[in-house]
Design an enzyme around this catalytic site. Sequence first.
Site, PDB file in Angstrom:
ATOM      1  N   HIS A  56       0.812  -1.234   0.000  1.00  0.00           N
ATOM      2  CA  HIS A  56       0.000   0.000   0.000  1.00  0.00           C
ATOM      3  C   HIS A  56       0.840   1.275   0.000  1.00  0.00           C
ATOM      4  CE1 HIS A  56      -4.223  -1.390   0.376  1.00  0.00           C
ATOM      5  NE2 HIS A  56      -3.643  -2.483   0.840  1.00  0.00           N
ATOM      6  N   ASP A  80      -1.794  -5.015  -4.317  1.00  0.00           N
ATOM      7  CA  ASP A  80      -1.826  -3.821  -3.474  1.00  0.00           C
ATOM      8  C   ASP A  80      -0.412  -3.355  -3.108  1.00  0.00           C
ATOM      9  OD1 ASP A  80      -4.547  -3.891  -3.655  1.00  0.00           O
ATOM     10  OD2 ASP A  80      -4.938  -4.281  -1.541  1.00  0.00           O
ATOM     11  N   HIS A 110      -6.465  -2.579  -5.082  1.00  0.00           N
ATOM     12  CA  HIS A 110      -6.179  -1.142  -5.019  1.00  0.00           C
ATOM     13  C   HIS A 110      -5.372  -0.621  -6.199  1.00  0.00           C
ATOM     14  CE1 HIS A 110      -7.543  -1.243  -0.831  1.00  0.00           C
ATOM     15  NE2 HIS A 110      -7.655   0.052  -0.945  1.00  0.00           N
ATOM     16  N   HIS A 132      -4.973 -12.782  -5.133  1.00  0.00           N
ATOM     17  CA  HIS A 132      -5.273 -11.626  -4.286  1.00  0.00           C
ATOM     18  C   HIS A 132      -6.753 -11.665  -3.962  1.00  0.00           C
ATOM     19  CE1 HIS A 132      -4.516  -7.520  -2.748  1.00  0.00           C
ATOM     20  NE2 HIS A 132      -5.799  -7.347  -3.035  1.00  0.00           N
TER      21      HIS A 132
HETATM   22 MN   LIG Z   1      -4.742  -4.499   0.689  1.00  0.00          MN
END
Ligand SMILES: [Mn+2]
Length: 443
Positions: free
Chosen positions: A10, A47, A83, A165
């Site tokens: 992230h 991510d 994401h 994922h």
């Molecule tokens: Mn995540």
Amino acid sequence: MRFAHFSDIHLGFQKSRPLQSVEQDVFERALDDCIRRSVDFILVCGDTFHANIPEMRVQKLAFAALRRVHEAGIPVYAIYGSHDFSPSATSVIDLLAETGYITNVQRLANNDDGTMSLGFVTDEKTGAKLAGISGLGASKDITYYEKLDRDALEAEPGFRIFMFHGAISEMRTAGDAAQTVDAAMPLSYLPRNFDYYAGGHMHQYQLNTFENYPHVVYPGTLFAGFHSDLAENAGGAKRGYVLVEFDSTGVTDVRQVEVKNCEYDMIRINATHKTSHAVNEEIHEKLAGMEPDGKVVLLNVSGKMSEGKTTDIDFAAISDGLHKKGTVEVKISRRQLSSAEYEITESQGDTAEEIAVNTFVENIGQVESGFPQITGTRGAKLAKRLLDILSKPALENEPLNAYQKRIADEVAAELGLDEEGEGEEDARDESARDEQIERRPPA
Ligand SMILES: [Mn+2]
């Protein structure tokens, strides 16, 4: 032979400078650790970035760190997460793949019979065979698994790793379910009998073995990708990556390698049945006994107070005081805080605008003040105009400080604070502003 398994880094999640620097530092130290251990390759299971196109600062640090890994001769194999995937636009992952710093593993093809087949990427040095499916957000990738030709994947000989994922139903915890609304898929959607299942999406470290599915592993986030991750860090959650040893017979060792991020202090205050004055005192008492220097402080205040307003608690001053004591960052959670004396009722409406207007009109009666401008209908109108100003976005390429000044100036002008002398109501034409302030019943 050994490889490192990361997920949910992230990069770009943090908004404040001090936490951005922790985020960067953790990422760089983790990769440098992999270089020092001479891992044969690195897996990143989605991510990696918090957004598909993160700000340039984030892209730059990621390219620099991944270049060092590349120059050390360590391949990085990645899939997208929910994401950093975008259905319509390019992702920074694509740029990294173009430079050769990473390899996008997903090799998915439609078959004539409506099924989908997945190809392998073979790591040259170790011969490990990698297959993977990216997370597409909103669990759309589950439809891929439903069509997946698993027989062909299971027939492939050699040391095989499956990268994915998403949430697996059999491994889902109550905490995970609260964090993500995405659906989970059953383990049986994955091809059986791979040597290692490299997961991403779940932010807690998890290692499980099931029949026909050995070593199903989530490394968890490297630092934080949700605000609740910081609270878990403060509660003692170990963050890092997973180091896997293997030979021709299969996986021989799996373990978490901790990468320290920062020190935390957590303060929890239960405000139930207390006055706002007592809550204030309690917070200050707890703070006085703390040494927050160099730490991230999480302050959680919840419960329904018996007396006073939630705004009686000066969170800005508390935050300032902590910063003066050398606190890296203060995260205040007060969403669960309310007061019996002053309670905002959430109003109904069809649009955000209607809800805002109705909320002001229905709650303004609770405001007692010697200033008529901020009470009654005038107060509701003023609140609405201030909300409109505060909702204005920054202009394209407008620097943050210029944006903040522009908005602050507009607010000051609206409040009559920019004029010389008296801040009392001037000769403004009120009638021109009578728009939309009467409570409108929802349709
Ligand atoms: Mn995540």
